[in-house]
Design an enzyme around this catalytic site. Structure first.
Site, PDB file in Angstrom:
ATOM      1  N   ARG A  36      46.082  35.324  51.796  1.00  0.00           N
ATOM      2  CA  ARG A  36      44.957  34.868  52.630  1.00  0.00           C
ATOM      3  C   ARG A  36      45.363  33.747  53.579  1.00  0.00           C
ATOM      4  O   ARG A  36      44.835  33.642  54.682  1.00  0.00           O
ATOM      5  CB  ARG A  36      43.795  34.409  51.757  1.00  0.00           C
ATOM      6  CG  ARG A  36      43.106  35.588  51.115  1.00  0.00           C
ATOM      7  CD  ARG A  36      41.748  35.203  50.598  1.00  0.00           C
ATOM      8  NE  ARG A  36      40.975  36.395  50.366  1.00  0.00           N
ATOM      9  CZ  ARG A  36      40.117  36.548  49.362  1.00  0.00           C
ATOM     10  NH1 ARG A  36      39.926  35.573  48.502  1.00  0.00           N
ATOM     11  NH2 ARG A  36      39.445  37.661  49.228  1.00  0.00           N
ATOM     12  N   LYS A 199      31.042  52.126  40.158  1.00  0.00           N
ATOM     13  CA  LYS A 199      29.633  52.522  40.124  1.00  0.00           C
ATOM     14  C   LYS A 199      29.147  53.196  41.394  1.00  0.00           C
ATOM     15  O   LYS A 199      29.477  52.766  42.495  1.00  0.00           O
ATOM     16  CB  LYS A 199      28.768  51.271  39.931  1.00  0.00           C
ATOM     17  CG  LYS A 199      28.900  50.625  38.596  1.00  0.00           C
ATOM     18  CD  LYS A 199      27.828  49.573  38.490  1.00  0.00           C
ATOM     19  CE  LYS A 199      28.167  48.501  37.497  1.00  0.00           C
ATOM     20  NZ  LYS A 199      27.561  47.239  37.896  1.00  0.00           N
ATOM     21  N   GLY A 352      38.009  45.044  47.016  1.00  0.00           N
ATOM     22  CA  GLY A 352      39.000  44.195  46.357  1.00  0.00           C
ATOM     23  C   GLY A 352      39.996  44.968  45.517  1.00  0.00           C
ATOM     24  O   GLY A 352      41.214  44.781  45.628  1.00  0.00           O
ATOM     25  N   GLY A 375      33.413  42.260  49.560  1.00  0.00           N
ATOM     26  CA  GLY A 375      31.966  42.353  49.737  1.00  0.00           C
ATOM     27  C   GLY A 375      31.580  42.482  51.206  1.00  0.00           C
ATOM     28  O   GLY A 375      30.693  43.257  51.564  1.00  0.00           O
TER      29      GLY A 375
HETATM   30  P1  ADP Z   1      36.646  48.081  44.927  1.00  0.00           P
HETATM   31  O1  ADP Z   1      36.852  46.669  44.425  1.00  0.00           O
HETATM   32  O2  ADP Z   1      37.873  48.647  45.558  1.00  0.00           O
HETATM   33  O3  ADP Z   1      35.430  48.212  45.777  1.00  0.00           O
HETATM   34  P2  ADP Z   1      35.247  48.808  42.525  1.00  0.00           P
HETATM   35  O4  ADP Z   1      35.113  47.383  42.165  1.00  0.00           O
HETATM   36  O5  ADP Z   1      34.046  49.559  42.917  1.00  0.00           O
HETATM   37  O6  ADP Z   1      36.400  48.999  43.644  1.00  0.00           O
HETATM   38  O7  ADP Z   1      35.866  49.624  41.315  1.00  0.00           O
HETATM   39  C1  ADP Z   1      37.033  49.252  40.644  1.00  0.00           C
HETATM   40  C2  ADP Z   1      36.865  49.442  39.172  1.00  0.00           C
HETATM   41  O8  ADP Z   1      36.489  50.775  38.876  1.00  0.00           O
HETATM   42  C3  ADP Z   1      38.143  49.194  38.427  1.00  0.00           C
HETATM   43  O9  ADP Z   1      37.954  48.077  37.570  1.00  0.00           O
HETATM   44  C4  ADP Z   1      38.353  50.462  37.610  1.00  0.00           C
HETATM   45  O10 ADP Z   1      38.773  50.195  36.301  1.00  0.00           O
HETATM   46  C5  ADP Z   1      36.993  51.094  37.598  1.00  0.00           C
HETATM   47  N1  ADP Z   1      37.085  52.539  37.395  1.00  0.00           N
HETATM   48  C6  ADP Z   1      37.685  53.441  38.191  1.00  0.00           C
HETATM   49  N2  ADP Z   1      37.625  54.664  37.646  1.00  0.00           N
HETATM   50  C7  ADP Z   1      37.006  54.552  36.462  1.00  0.00           C
HETATM   51  C8  ADP Z   1      36.649  55.447  35.418  1.00  0.00           C
HETATM   52  N3  ADP Z   1      36.948  56.746  35.490  1.00  0.00           N
HETATM   53  N4  ADP Z   1      35.991  54.954  34.348  1.00  0.00           N
HETATM   54  C9  ADP Z   1      35.696  53.645  34.259  1.00  0.00           C
HETATM   55  N5  ADP Z   1      35.999  52.737  35.206  1.00  0.00           N
HETATM   56  C10 ADP Z   1      36.646  53.179  36.293  1.00  0.00           C
HETATM   57 MG    MG Z   2      35.887  45.563  42.829  1.00  0.00          MG
END
Ligand code: ADP
Ligand code: MG
Length: 396
Positions: A36, A199, A352, A375
């Protein structure tokens, strides 16, 4: 209304306040990842080379909850920045007040001061008017280079900006806005979105906003199981959001009506218990055993997704394809990352965990743009206006 960039304003002899995102990871008082800081260097160097007198940097660090917390002092950051710049960076012991104002006045060209953690004051996050004014009096020019904080209406990102007539976006902020706008406003078709992560509920806004724009959606991560389960298929013990089944089906319908396609994984890496040591199996969607859970997309899905990725001219990726922080469940995320790296499409990665995965794979350079704001990039992709960006608009 437009947003000026740093190079469009005359900084000579002026006090220049730059809101940066120096919310970096620390271990035992040392910066362990300076990404960063490094990403803000073009803005910092430009300000120093163009006569800022002095350059005032301000950031938050962690969540001190409105109280002074020595563990969350920016001192390690000023030391790190000083090392990179080869220049003394003065660490202020606060971010507002007469003492700080005097200290700044005594400084001149080629000098840098880093204000202490903005969030030591609860007024920062409350966007308190008095605090905003106290920050504004420190400077003549306001620059925001903290894209990662642009979705927050805080005193340093919104409140103080109203009190300053000269304001601009730093180079990092400008780059983020340019790429994300290109994605949303003028995407070259076919436009493909890869969405995964924990999610559906986190990504609903993004899916909805992209339904009008993207022609193909590749779904992975835990999110896929909510979609699969919603269509009536079994997913064993995989993570689902039952209250989102209706919404998932509705999105499916909507995509069909709009002529876009939503791809779901056709095979999965499954385990009986969530443990990197656990025995894994690769099964088709209809064969997920009732006591097992999906932790990654399978190799056939990776093959299909990679094929779709090669057809795209514009790509956006948000959310890993599996529990990629555990090495045995990271192959799907790797496969998709490699396919995007091979593609010649304009590719933007946000989120992230997805960004961390791409960096860990050493593929960051192969993407057109890696967003620095988790975010903030999510909200941008949802089509929301970010208060920190709106505050920079000027009539000219
Ligand atoms: P980003 O930060 O890139 O937006 P998210 O925070 O939405 O991504 O998602 C990341 C999380 O999703 C990780 O901690 C990962 O462990 C979880 N994840 C991915 N696939 C699965 C799965 N099949 N079951 C449970 N958790 C999952
Ligand atoms: Mg995340």
């Amino acid at each position: 209304m437009c947003i000026l960039t740093l190079e469009q304003i005359d900084l000579r002899g002026k006090r220049v306040f730059v809101r940066v995102d120096f919310n970096v990871p620390l271990k035992k008082g040392v910066v362990i990842d300076d990404t960063r800081i490094v990403e803000t260097l073009p803005t910092i160097r430009h300000a120093l080379d163009h006569g800022a007198a002095p350059l005032i940097l301000a950031s938050h660090l962690g969540r001190p909850k409105g109280k002074r917390d020595p563990e969350l002092s920016l001192l390690p950051v000023s030391k790190c920045l000083s090392g990179i710049l080869g220049l003394e960076v003065i660490q202020a012991d606060d971010c507002v007040g007469e003492g700080i104002a005097k200290q700044i006045e005594s400084m001149g060209e080629k000098q840098v001061i880093l204000l202490e953690n903005l969030r030591f004051h609860p007024e920062e996050e409350a966007n308190d008017e008095g605090f905003a004014k106290a920050l504004a009096v420190l400077t003549e020019i306001y620059v925001n280079d903290a894209f990662g904080a642009a979705h927050r209406a805080h005193a340093s990102t919104v409140g103080m900006v109203r009190h300053l007539s000269t304001k601009a976006a730093g180079f990092l902020m400008k780059k983020e806005i340019d790429y994300l706008e290109r994605i949303l406003r003028h995407p070259e078709k076919p436009f493909l979105a890869v969405l995964g992560g924990a999610k559906v509920s986190d990504k609903i806004g993004v899916i909805q906003n992209l339904l009008d724009r993207a022609s193909t959606f590749l779904i992975g991560g835990a999110m896929a199981y909510t979609f699969i389960r919603a269509t009536g298929e079994g997913v064993g013990k995989s993570k689902v959001e039952e209250d989102k089944f209706a919404l998932a089906l509705q999105m499916y319908e909507e995509s069909r009506a709009k002529g876009s396609r939503i791809f779901l994984p056709v095979d999965h890496v499954v385990v009986e218990r969530l443990d990197p040591e656990a025995t894994t199996r690769v099964v088709a969607t209809s064969d997920i055993p009732s006591e097992w859970m999906g932790v990654d997309i399978g190799p056939e899905t990776v093959r299909q997704y990679a094929e779709e990725i090669q057809k795209a001219r514009t790509l956006v990726w948000n959310g890993p394809m599996g529990i990629c922080e555990m090495a045995p469940f990271s192959q799907g995320t790797r496969g998709v990352a490699e396919a995007i790296a091979r593609s010649r499409a304009l590719s933007v990665v946000g989120g992230g965990d997805s960004v961390a995965a791409v960096r860990k794979l050493g593929l960051a350079e192969k993407m057109s743009h890696i967003s620095t704001g988790g975010g903030a990039s999510l909200e941008f992709l949802e089509g929301k206006q970010l208060p920190g960006i709106e505050a920079l608009r000027v009539d000219i």
